[in-house]
Design a protein around this motif. Structure first.
Motif, short mmCIF file in Angstrom:
data_model
loop_
_atom_site.label_atom_id
_atom_site.label_comp_id
_atom_site.label_asym_id
_atom_site.label_seq_id
_atom_site.Cartn_x
_atom_site.Cartn_y
_atom_site.Cartn_z
N LYS A 1 0.81 -1.22 0.00
CA LYS A 1 0.00 0.00 0.00
C LYS A 1 0.84 1.27 0.00
O LYS A 1 0.47 2.28 -0.58
CB LYS A 1 -0.90 0.01 1.24
N TRP A 2 1.96 1.24 0.70
CA TRP A 2 2.73 2.46 0.94
C TRP A 2 4.18 2.28 0.53
O TRP A 2 4.70 1.17 0.54
CB TRP A 2 2.72 2.83 2.43
N LYS B 1 7.58 3.66 2.17
CA LYS B 1 8.20 4.42 3.26
C LYS B 1 9.44 5.08 2.68
O LYS B 1 10.41 4.41 2.32
CB LYS B 1 8.59 3.46 4.40
N THR C 1 5.58 -1.08 2.10
CA THR C 1 5.01 -1.61 3.33
C THR C 1 3.48 -1.51 3.27
O THR C 1 2.94 -0.67 2.55
CB THR C 1 5.54 -0.83 4.56
N HIS D 1 1.86 -0.99 6.15
CA HIS D 1 1.52 -0.25 7.37
C HIS D 1 2.24 1.09 7.40
O HIS D 1 3.44 1.16 7.12
CB HIS D 1 1.89 -1.08 8.60
N ALA D 2 1.50 2.15 7.75
CA ALA D 2 2.09 3.49 7.79
C ALA D 2 1.85 4.12 9.16
O ALA D 2 0.82 3.86 9.79
CB ALA D 2 1.49 4.36 6.71
N GLU D 3 2.79 4.95 9.60
CA GLU D 3 2.56 5.75 10.81
C GLU D 3 1.62 6.88 10.40
O GLU D 3 1.97 7.69 9.53
CB GLU D 3 3.89 6.31 11.32
N LYS E 1 2.64 10.43 9.61
CA LYS E 1 3.70 10.66 8.63
C LYS E 1 3.26 10.33 7.20
O LYS E 1 4.09 10.17 6.32
CB LYS E 1 4.93 9.82 8.98
N THR E 2 1.95 10.18 6.99
CA THR E 2 1.50 9.88 5.63
C THR E 2 1.42 11.17 4.82
O THR E 2 1.16 12.25 5.36
CB THR E 2 0.12 9.20 5.64
N GLU F 1 8.58 9.79 5.24
CA GLU F 1 7.15 9.92 4.92
C GLU F 1 6.65 8.59 4.37
O GLU F 1 7.43 7.82 3.80
CB GLU F 1 6.93 11.00 3.85
N TYR F 2 5.34 8.37 4.52
CA TYR F 2 4.69 7.21 3.91
C TYR F 2 3.82 7.72 2.77
O TYR F 2 2.90 8.52 2.99
CB TYR F 2 3.85 6.46 4.94
N TYR G 1 3.50 7.43 -5.28
CA TYR G 1 4.96 7.37 -5.43
C TYR G 1 5.34 7.20 -6.90
O TYR G 1 6.17 7.94 -7.44
CB TYR G 1 5.54 6.21 -4.59
#
Ligand SMILES: Cc1cc2nc3c(=O)[nH]c(=O)nc-3n(C[C@H](O)[C@H](O)[C@H](O)COP(=O)(O)OP(=O)(O)OC[C@H]3O[C@@H](n4cnc5c(N)ncnc54)[C@H](O)[C@@H]3O)c2cc1C
Length: 264
Positions: free
Chosen positions: A132-133, A135, A181, A183-185, A188-189, A216-217, A223
């Protein structure tokens, strides 16, 4: 300013296939694709190309027949290196498939041939599971030697699934490294692809000015499209630096509307 894709050659195994050097990366599978420019993740599919078009206007035919080095090339090589088969229409109208073992002379002659050997109608490429992300870690570096050293080190580190450098002057650059990843914080997205967000190279320049490391995520699709809205920095060149973000578009449309009211 120059965009640097990951520049370390991919590792080759004995059968000629390119092997991911990091155990964290799943072995690539193959998929047949027609020559087009969209990403697999654009269509919500669970896989993506190992080396993807990182700008919407690029097409698979151009990346095979011309060339394509992208930010995952430190692991997988050029776009042509992720292709295991080509299908071409030749000048006599015949449709030919070529691989390392079948019509192999044609297979090895296709990359860099710029369309002179035939029209590419399909390619079989390596894919990996999409996440999904991304990092993304930004680090500003100063000094040409330090920039080259850092870029070489990060490209050689196979834990980095993406490596890119944006250079703003002879001695100023931001080196970015990324991993996918699920999972994102949450704090920080950053959905960098929205129309009101600054162009990516301007966003990255902010980290150069702040002179600090940041993380950043970024959604995977955002991206891959990070240079699409501004065509890297070409739009700024065309607009002589007066048009820094598509967020300004409504202003320009409003001015144009007012101009039309007065003139017509
Ligand atoms: C702003 C900008 C930034 C760039 N950044 C990078 C970068 O970071 N990394 C990188 O590697 N490259 C970069 N490039 C170069 C670009 O990736 C290459 O020029 C690539 O070949 C262009 O792909 P395209 O899809 O635009 O192909 P085109 O320019 O349309 O085609 C390239 C060649 O392939 C031939 N061709 C295309 N499709 C087919 C087909 N189906 N069958 C037969 N022949 C075909 C064309 O005739 C032409 O000779 C950049 C280019 C620009 C303009």
């Amino acid at each position: 300013m120059k965009s640097l894709g990951g520049a370390v050659p991919a590792k080759h195994v004995s059968d000629g296939a390119i092997a991911p050097s990091s155990p964290a990366l799943a072995p690539p599978q193959h998929i047949r694709m027609i020559s087009e420019g969209s990403f697999y993740c654009d269509r919500g599919l669970p896989h993506q190309e190992t080396v993807s078009h990182e700008c919407l206007m690029l097409c698979s035919g151009g990346l095979v027949m011309g060339t394509g080095i992208e930010s995952s090339s430190n692991i997988y090589g050029l776009f042509q290196h992720i292709c295991v088969a080509f299908e071409l229409v030749l000048a006599d109208g015949s449709l030919v498939r070529c691989t390392e073992k079948e019509n192999s002379d044609l297979f090895y002659a296709v990359p860099w041939s710029c369309g002179t050997l035939g029209f590419l109608v399909a390619a079989e490429i390596r894919i990996i599971p999409a996440r999904k992300w991304v990092k993304l870690r930004y680090e500003s570096i100063r000094g040409l030697d330090a920039i080259c050293k850092k870029f070489a080190e990060e490209s050689a580190n196979k834990e980095n699934q993406f490596v890119e450098g944006l250079q703003y002057s002879r001695d100023e650059a931001v080196i970015m490294t990324g991993t996918m990843t699920d999972h994102a914080e949450p704090d920080k997205t950053n959905c960098i692809g929205y129309y009101y967000k600054p162009w990516f190279f301007r966003h990255v320049e902010g980290f150069l000015k702040l002179n600090r490391v940041a993380v950043e995520y970024i959604p995977l699709r955002h991206y891959y499209h990070r240079h699409t809205r501004s065509i890297f920095w070409e739009l700024q060149v065309h607009y002589s630096g007066k048009f820094h973000s598509t967020a300004q578009l409504p202003n320009y449309l409003l001015i144009f509307f007012i101009f039309c009211l007065f003139v017509f």
